[in-house]
Design a protein around this motif. Structure first.
Motif, short mmCIF file in Angstrom:
data_model
loop_
_atom_site.label_atom_id
_atom_site.label_comp_id
_atom_site.label_asym_id
_atom_site.label_seq_id
_atom_site.Cartn_x
_atom_site.Cartn_y
_atom_site.Cartn_z
N ASP A 92 0.82 -1.22 0.00
CA ASP A 92 0.00 0.00 0.00
C ASP A 92 0.85 1.27 0.00
O ASP A 92 0.37 2.35 0.35
CB ASP A 92 -0.96 0.01 1.19
N SER A 98 -1.97 6.72 -9.49
CA SER A 98 -3.03 6.13 -8.67
C SER A 98 -3.00 4.60 -8.67
O SER A 98 -4.04 3.94 -8.69
CB SER A 98 -4.40 6.62 -9.16
N LYS A 100 -1.71 2.80 -6.22
CA LYS A 100 -1.64 2.32 -4.85
C LYS A 100 -2.77 1.33 -4.58
O LYS A 100 -3.92 1.54 -4.97
CB LYS A 100 -1.76 3.50 -3.87
N THR A 102 -5.28 -0.11 -2.15
CA THR A 102 -5.95 0.15 -0.87
C THR A 102 -6.61 -1.14 -0.38
O THR A 102 -6.88 -2.06 -1.16
CB THR A 102 -7.02 1.23 -1.02
N PHE A 103 -6.88 -1.17 0.89
CA PHE A 103 -7.54 -2.33 1.48
C PHE A 103 -8.89 -2.57 0.80
O PHE A 103 -9.24 -3.70 0.44
CB PHE A 103 -7.74 -2.13 2.98
N ASP A 104 -9.67 -1.51 0.63
CA ASP A 104 -11.01 -1.64 0.05
C ASP A 104 -10.96 -2.18 -1.37
O ASP A 104 -11.78 -3.02 -1.77
CB ASP A 104 -11.74 -0.29 0.06
N LYS A 122 -2.12 -4.92 5.19
CA LYS A 122 -1.37 -3.88 4.49
C LYS A 122 0.08 -3.85 4.99
O LYS A 122 0.35 -4.10 6.16
CB LYS A 122 -2.02 -2.52 4.70
N SER A 124 1.90 -1.28 5.49
CA SER A 124 2.03 -0.23 6.51
C SER A 124 1.59 -0.74 7.88
O SER A 124 2.21 -0.43 8.90
CB SER A 124 1.20 1.00 6.11
N ARG A 179 -2.64 -4.17 -10.93
CA ARG A 179 -4.08 -3.92 -11.05
C ARG A 179 -4.70 -4.62 -12.25
O ARG A 179 -5.85 -5.07 -12.20
CB ARG A 179 -4.35 -2.41 -11.14
#
Length: 269
Positions: A92, A98, A100, A102-104, A122, A124, A179
């Motif tokens: 993350d 864009s 990155k 994300t968890f969602d 994650k 982090s 992605r």
């Protein structure tokens, strides 16, 4: 007679499947007797994995020992991906354009693809919440399988430390989480693989089977695939291999391939 193909078209080396099957059957028989006699493992740890033991002719160059090699095979070492406890570590960190994760985004994607992941963690959060030795032990014991974005795989030894990497039993398996990548195939392959970490000596091991939940032929299939995969990533391929054995952690090592020192031919027993 069926044989194991090394995957190297220039090699004539073959290991007959009956040789593998005989070794697997003998090991499973030994394990059943050990359990019936209620003899605890020599190490004190519960370990019912079958290992493929590789012996090289020479100590590998340090470039070969820096990172593990993913060895894939047809049958998962877990009872099933759906029933095992799995943790996916995602990258993350901020990225351009864009990209990155994300968890969602990850949670939605794996659910839409029907991928059986128990926990998304994650990078982090891994850094902030699992600093202590105790927390790392708790994390290790909470899951059967760890998968991680290949972009952070080289960072994990320092973050997870010797709790994960000393015995090399639950080292996170690298998966491609771009992605636009095929996440379903990547993660499914992650469940059906093991990691070969070449040691700084001549002997290394890779998990290929398990006593509980696997049939003899499934283990044989895995050994067939693992031999071919290992040969492709070791120095000089078959020319660098001295022997292959199969063993439990606390059993004798049974040979399935040995190089005849006199004429260089393969000897199987």
């Amino acid at each position: 007679m069926a044989a194991v193909d090394s995957g190297d078209n220039q090699s004539n080396r073959r290991i007959p499947q009956p040789t593998i099957r005989k070794a697997v059957t003998s090991l499973l028989k030994w394990k059943k007797k050990q359990i019936s006699d209620q003899k605890p493992p020599i190490s004190g740890d519960v370990d019912d994995f079958i290992y493929l033991l590789l012996t090289l002719k020479k100590i590998p160059h340090k470039d070969f020992t820096k990172s593990p090699k993913k060895i894939t095979f047809p049958h998962s070492l877990s009872t099933s991906p759906e029933s095992c406890r799995s943790c996916l570590i995602i990258d993350d960190r901020p990225k351009p354009n864009s990209q990155k994760l994300t968890f969602d985004f990850v949670d939605q994607k794996i659910k839409s693809l029907g991928i059986p992941i128990s926990k998304i963690l994650k990078l982090s959060k891994l850094k902030s919440d699992y600093r202590s030795f105790e927390s790392k032990v708790e994390l290790l014991n909470s899951f059967d399988v760890f998968l991680a974005d290949r972009r952070i795989i080289n960072m994990l030894p320092e973050i997870l430390g010797k709790v994960f990497y000393k015995k090399k039993k639950k080292i996170p398996v690298p998966v491609d989480l771009r992605r636009d990548g095929d996440w379903k195939e990547e993660i499914e392959m992650g469940f059906c693989c093991s990691l070969l970490w070449l040691s700084k000596g001549t002997c290394s091991v890779v998990k290929v089977g398990k006593f509980e939940g696997m049939k003899v032929e499934e283990i044989v299939d895995n050994v067939v695939a693992a031999v071919g995969g290992v040969v492709q990533v070791v120095p000089k391929k078959w020319a660098g291999v001295k022997s292959f054995h199969l063993k439990f952690f606390d059993s004798l090592a049974l040979p399935i391939y040995q190089l005849d020192q006199k004429d260089g031919d393969m000897v199987t027993k």
